[in-house]
Design an enzyme around this catalytic site. Structure first.
Site, PDB file in Angstrom:
ATOM      1  CG  ASP A  21      92.195  48.798  34.530  1.00 33.68           C
ATOM      2  OD1 ASP A  21      92.830  48.530  35.565  1.00 33.68           O
ATOM      3  OD2 ASP A  21      91.380  49.732  34.461  1.00 33.68           O
ATOM      4  CG  HIS A  44      91.197  52.312  37.153  1.00 31.75           C
ATOM      5  ND1 HIS A  44      91.888  51.187  36.764  1.00 31.75           N
ATOM      6  CD2 HIS A  44      91.961  52.898  38.110  1.00 31.75           C
ATOM      7  CE1 HIS A  44      93.010  51.111  37.445  1.00 31.75           C
ATOM      8  NE2 HIS A  44      93.079  52.139  38.276  1.00 31.75           N
TER       9      HIS A  44
HETATM   10  C1  LMR Z   1      96.161  50.906  40.187  1.00 31.52           C
HETATM   11  O1  LMR Z   1      95.269  50.336  39.565  1.00 31.52           O
HETATM   12  O2  LMR Z   1      97.221  50.384  40.471  1.00 31.52           O
HETATM   13  C2  LMR Z   1      95.936  52.341  40.597  1.00 31.52           C
HETATM   14  O3  LMR Z   1      94.650  52.742  40.253  1.00 31.52           O
HETATM   15  C3  LMR Z   1      96.240  52.585  42.022  1.00 31.52           C
HETATM   16  C4  LMR Z   1      95.283  51.932  42.993  1.00 31.52           C
HETATM   17  O4  LMR Z   1      95.023  52.556  44.029  1.00 31.52           O
HETATM   18  O5  LMR Z   1      94.831  50.821  42.754  1.00 31.52           O
END
Ligand code: LMR
Length: 332
Positions: A161, A189
């Site tokens: 991120d 996340h």
């Molecule tokens: C991402 O951020 O790319 C990973 O967490 C995979 C997803 O499923 O988003």
């Protein structure tokens, strides 16, 4: 010159996409050094075993001098034995109609078993990076069941991120990514995460210009946040599968910071106990951290603005709810 003792690196989900990007970079010596041999313990479920055999053949054909020994196993109690590092990629993958949280039911039990296995057979000093989603809560489950491992040794990957936010700023300002410092993400996340650039600056020579002077507020609190929050989903829609190369890259960045130390703040999903930002205890939360001598510390002296405070609260609520669901699912 005396040779270093091999360390042991365990990787779950080793037959998957992220692993395929990650393992060759580790084997080149990029992460642990070109003089650090290692045992590679590759863990996956039964249908992945043939893929792992193929991967091992490719590793052999690459003549990596750092590999001491490789094992492929479905058993985490074998795979985590004496591990110095464990990278937990293995998780039920999300499809384009799911949020990361939708995976809790499938993934919480996986992390329960892995936590128990780490606790019983890994070194007590093992450093664990959890990557499978919903990553914050999966990491929290791992801390709960890995009773013999200090909670500080188990973190969730939120570096992707942060990397994404720096990349956005670099494109917006038409400056190199390496000139952008002290930008980080907080929280989960998930689509609730947020980027904080109130401490960020553009470094050119010795001149530091605060990023807030270079980009409009409307963009900071609008498109910038939204793009970061939805980036994983956007990649998933385009590729038909989740980010792999950039996730592997973020794992390397994160572990390098943790092992070798940092000069600037970096995003790490860490246990929230004793944080100064009113995040309740016993959550894995992305904080700005610094690292030194193989340990991380949450930044102490930041003053979150009203937007940050509001978003911290939103992320806390979401993570408390994820924790409630996960504990409910795992009740014996
Ligand atoms: C991402 O951020 O790319 C990973 O967490 C995979 C997803 O499923 O988003």
């Amino acid at each position: 010159m005396t040779q270093k003792e091999p360390i042991t690196v365990a990787i779950t989900g080793a037959a998957g996409n992220i692993a395929y990007s990650l393992i060759f970079r580790i084997c080149s010596g990029e992460l642990f050094g070109t003089d650090q041999p290692f045992n590679l313990n590759l863990i996956d479920i039964e249908p992945g075993m043939s893929i792992l055999e193929g991967l091992v053949m490719e590793l052999q054909d690459s003549n990596f001098h750092l590999i001491n020994k490789t094992i492929c196993t479905t058993d985490p109690f074998e795979g985590f034995r004496d591990a110095d590092y464990a990278i937990l990629l293995g998780a039920y993958p999300r499809n384009k109609n799911q949020t990361r949280k939708d995976l809790l039911g499938k993934n919480a039990p996986i992390f329960k078993i892995q936590g128990k296995a780490l606790s019983l057979v890994a070194k007590r000093t093992v450093k664990v990076v959890v990557v499978g989603n919903p990553v914050n809560t999966n990491a929290l489950m791992t801390t709960k069941f890995a009773e013999n491992i200090p909670k500080e040794n188990i973190i969730a990957l939120t570096r992707l991120d942060m990397n994404r936010s720096i990349s956005q700023l670099s494109r917006k300002l038409n400056k190199n990514v390496s000139n952008i410092k002290n930008v980080f993400t907080w929280g989960n996340h998930s689509a609730s995460q947020f980027v904080d650039l109130s401490n960020g600056y553009l470094l050119e020579g010795s001149k530091k210009t605060p990023l807030t002077q270079l980009v409009e507020e409307e963009w900071i609190y609008g498109k910038f946040q939204k793009t970061n929050q939805m980036r994983g989903k956007e990649v998933l829609l385009k590729r038909g599968r989740s980010s792999a190369g950039s996730a592997a890259n973020a794992i390397i960045d994160c572990l390098k910071s943790w092992i070798y130390g940092t000069e600037n703040y970096v995003s790490m999903g860490v246990i929230s106990d004793n944080n100064p930002y009113n995040v309740p205890e016993n959550l894995i939360f992305s904080f700005p951290c610094t690292c030194k001598n193989g340990t991380w510390q949450i930044a102490k002296d930041l003053k979150p603005n009203d937007f940050c405070k509001k978003m911290i609260k939103k992320n806390v609520e979401e993570l408390v709810e994820e924790r409630r669901i996960a504990f409910e699912l795992l009740k014996d």
